[in-house]
Design an enzyme around this catalytic site. Structure first.
Site, mmCIF file in Angstrom:
data_model
loop_
_atom_site.group_PDB
_atom_site.id
_atom_site.type_symbol
_atom_site.label_atom_id
_atom_site.label_comp_id
_atom_site.label_asym_id
_atom_site.label_seq_id
_atom_site.Cartn_x
_atom_site.Cartn_y
_atom_site.Cartn_z
ATOM 1 N N LEU A 66 0.834 -1.203 0.000
ATOM 2 C CA LEU A 66 0.000 0.000 0.000
ATOM 3 C C LEU A 66 0.867 1.250 0.000
ATOM 4 O O LEU A 66 2.059 1.194 0.305
ATOM 5 C CB LEU A 66 -0.901 -0.017 1.235
ATOM 6 C CG LEU A 66 -1.811 -1.252 1.296
ATOM 7 C CD1 LEU A 66 -2.319 -1.483 2.708
ATOM 8 C CD2 LEU A 66 -2.952 -1.134 0.308
ATOM 9 N N THR A 97 6.087 0.786 2.119
ATOM 10 C CA THR A 97 7.090 1.605 2.817
ATOM 11 C C THR A 97 6.349 2.502 3.799
ATOM 12 O O THR A 97 5.702 3.470 3.398
ATOM 13 C CB THR A 97 7.902 2.459 1.831
ATOM 14 O OG1 THR A 97 8.494 1.603 0.850
ATOM 15 C CG2 THR A 97 8.993 3.232 2.565
ATOM 16 N N LYS A 172 14.606 0.630 5.403
ATOM 17 C CA LYS A 172 14.029 1.063 4.115
ATOM 18 C C LYS A 172 14.058 2.593 3.995
ATOM 19 O O LYS A 172 14.387 3.137 2.936
ATOM 20 C CB LYS A 172 12.593 0.525 3.985
ATOM 21 C CG LYS A 172 11.827 1.041 2.780
ATOM 22 C CD LYS A 172 12.460 0.663 1.456
ATOM 23 C CE LYS A 172 11.679 1.264 0.282
ATOM 24 N NZ LYS A 172 12.393 1.146 -0.990
ATOM 25 N N LYS A 240 7.191 11.287 0.460
ATOM 26 C CA LYS A 240 6.655 10.642 1.672
ATOM 27 C C LYS A 240 7.758 9.924 2.444
ATOM 28 O O LYS A 240 7.878 10.054 3.669
ATOM 29 C CB LYS A 240 5.547 9.676 1.225
ATOM 30 C CG LYS A 240 4.971 8.743 2.254
ATOM 31 C CD LYS A 240 5.486 7.312 2.194
ATOM 32 C CE LYS A 240 5.402 6.580 0.900
ATOM 33 N NZ LYS A 240 5.802 5.176 0.966
HETATM 34 P P1 NAP Z 1 0.951 2.934 -6.392
HETATM 35 O O1 NAP Z 1 1.051 2.398 -7.767
HETATM 36 O O2 NAP Z 1 0.499 4.337 -6.194
HETATM 37 O O3 NAP Z 1 -0.005 1.948 -5.559
HETATM 38 C C1 NAP Z 1 -0.454 2.316 -4.280
HETATM 39 C C2 NAP Z 1 -1.449 1.275 -3.778
HETATM 40 O O4 NAP Z 1 -1.947 1.705 -2.499
HETATM 41 C C3 NAP Z 1 -2.677 1.120 -4.691
HETATM 42 O O5 NAP Z 1 -3.126 -0.209 -4.642
HETATM 43 C C4 NAP Z 1 -3.676 2.065 -4.010
HETATM 44 O O6 NAP Z 1 -5.029 1.752 -4.294
HETATM 45 C C5 NAP Z 1 -3.384 1.774 -2.560
HETATM 46 N N1 NAP Z 1 -3.911 2.814 -1.666
HETATM 47 C C6 NAP Z 1 -3.513 4.109 -1.620
HETATM 48 N N2 NAP Z 1 -4.213 4.758 -0.656
HETATM 49 C C7 NAP Z 1 -5.071 3.843 -0.109
HETATM 50 C C8 NAP Z 1 -6.027 3.898 0.937
HETATM 51 N N3 NAP Z 1 -6.256 5.031 1.616
HETATM 52 N N4 NAP Z 1 -6.713 2.771 1.231
HETATM 53 C C9 NAP Z 1 -6.471 1.609 0.560
HETATM 54 N N5 NAP Z 1 -5.575 1.496 -0.438
HETATM 55 C C10 NAP Z 1 -4.859 2.596 -0.767
HETATM 56 O O7 NAP Z 1 2.357 2.817 -5.621
HETATM 57 P P2 NAP Z 1 3.522 1.719 -5.787
HETATM 58 O O8 NAP Z 1 4.577 2.307 -6.624
HETATM 59 O O9 NAP Z 1 2.921 0.396 -6.103
HETATM 60 O O10 NAP Z 1 4.081 1.728 -4.286
HETATM 61 C C11 NAP Z 1 3.484 0.942 -3.259
HETATM 62 C C12 NAP Z 1 4.391 0.982 -2.028
HETATM 63 O O11 NAP Z 1 5.679 0.438 -2.379
HETATM 64 C C13 NAP Z 1 4.676 2.389 -1.490
HETATM 65 O O12 NAP Z 1 4.770 2.340 -0.084
HETATM 66 C C14 NAP Z 1 6.019 2.744 -2.115
HETATM 67 O O13 NAP Z 1 6.710 3.721 -1.339
HETATM 68 C C15 NAP Z 1 6.693 1.383 -2.111
HETATM 69 N N6 NAP Z 1 7.738 1.154 -3.125
HETATM 70 C C16 NAP Z 1 7.554 1.548 -4.426
HETATM 71 C C17 NAP Z 1 8.548 1.292 -5.365
HETATM 72 C C18 NAP Z 1 8.416 1.704 -6.819
HETATM 73 O O14 NAP Z 1 9.453 1.715 -7.522
HETATM 74 N N7 NAP Z 1 7.242 2.031 -7.328
HETATM 75 C C19 NAP Z 1 9.723 0.630 -4.985
HETATM 76 C C20 NAP Z 1 9.870 0.201 -3.657
HETATM 77 C C21 NAP Z 1 8.854 0.476 -2.738
HETATM 78 P P3 NAP Z 1 -5.776 2.475 -5.556
HETATM 79 O O15 NAP Z 1 -5.454 1.634 -6.742
HETATM 80 O O16 NAP Z 1 -7.205 2.449 -5.168
HETATM 81 O O17 NAP Z 1 -5.227 3.892 -5.649
#
Ligand code: NAP
Length: 292
Positions: A66, A97, A172, A240
């Protein structure tokens, strides 16, 4: 293998991680706040549900991915969320994260119901998630880390138990302070190289061989020179992470002058409307006009 797993959060990272669990033979139940994002996984064989309680109903293992503390609090701690609804002895692997304090709060709520909670954020981006090359940094009890090993193996290449609850979240944030700082430094390098009239490809080649070369140099510098900021890791997520890092440093009473400066730049880039672009778009903030 047909162990059942519930996956919550099918964003840019969650979707390929869940897909890898399916490919590894796990039976998969999925939930996402925006339900339409479940469709590709349902097409691959997962079952989608509207409610968290239904999604986790028949499983003894939950994985979540999330956006942030707020999303995690809503999904984990709400009356209809994971901790209230899961059966005792359910293993919950939270790969989001989050701040260490959020990880510890959820772990305490889980412990009160005899639910086993791990904070298990990842390094690696979408490419590493697709290729099962994520690195998991895990906080929690070692028995539970061991129990989660088959799932980590299905989604990544390395798992490191860092210590008690919150330790995964802590390392992290330290990791992302380093990569955020590197992104800001690359943006300045790129701006000066362009202003000096250097050939972008020659600069990319040479900097990719220098002492500061890294995966970021290889992936982010070309995006900056090209002004192409299709999101891999959204700038708002880095903002964030730096915000959480600064809070952590303040709690620990440690001076972090560089991280404060870098967070200010990321925050200003978000306020300028770049939060949904890739983190490399911090370049567009310090050198406006290259991209809009
Ligand atoms: P993302 O594509 O924006 O996905 C975010 C997810 O969280 C979506 O499923 C979203 O649902 C959900 N969400 C957001 N607010 C919510 C709420 N209030 N209630 C329930 N669900 C909610 O982000 P991501 O890139 O996959 O990143 C996800 C996590 O991994 C984050 O913590 C990020 O910091 C970490 N991360 C990301 C990367 C990267 O390269 N992208 C690498 C390492 C770690 P909806 O679809 O409904 O919006």
């Amino acid at each position: 293998m047909n162990q059942s797993v519930a996956f919550l959060g099918l964003g840019a990272m969650g979707a390929p991680m869940a897909g890898n669990l399916l490919e590894a033979g796990f039976e998969l139940q999925v939930w996402n706040r925006t339900a339409s994002r479940c469709a590709p996984l349902v097409a691959q064989g997962a079952r989608a549900f509207d409610q968290i309680a239904q999604t986790i109903g028949q499983t003894d293992c939950v994985v979540s991915m999330l956006a942030d503390d707020r999303a995690t609090a809503e999904v984990m701690l709400a009356p209809n969320g994971v901790i209230a609804q899961a059966q005792p002895r359910t293993l919950v692997i939270d790969c989001s994260t989050n701040s260490p304090s959020m990880a510890r709060e959820v772990a305490a709520a889980a412990r009160a119901r005899n639910i086993f909670y791990l904070d298990a954020p990842v390094s690696g981006s979408i490419g590493q998630a697709r290729a099962r090359e994520l690195v998991f940094m895990v906080g929690g009890e070692s028995d539970h880390v061991q129990a989660a090993e088959p799932l980590f193996r299905a989604m990544g290449r390395l798992t490191r138990h860092m210590g008690p609850s919150g330790a995964g979240a802590t390392i992290k944030l330290i990791n992302n302070m380093l990569s955020g700082t590197m992104n800001a430094a690359l943006a300045e390098a790129c701006a000066v190289a362009l202003a000096a009239g250097l050939d972008p490809q020659a600069a990319i080649d040479v900097l990719g061989e220098g002492a500061a070369a890294s995966r970021l140099t290889r992936t982010k510098l070309p995006k900056m020179f090209a002004g192409e900021f299709e999101p891999q890791f959204q700038l708002r997520l880095m903002d964030k992470d730096l915000q959480y890092f600064l809070t952590l440093a303040q709690q620990l009473d440690q001076p972090v002058a560089l991280a404060s400066l870098v967070r200010s730049q990321m925050q200003a880039a978000c306020l300028a409307g770049l939060g949904g672009r890739d983190v490399s778009a911090v370049f567009a903030h310090i050198r406006p006009g290259v991209y809009r």
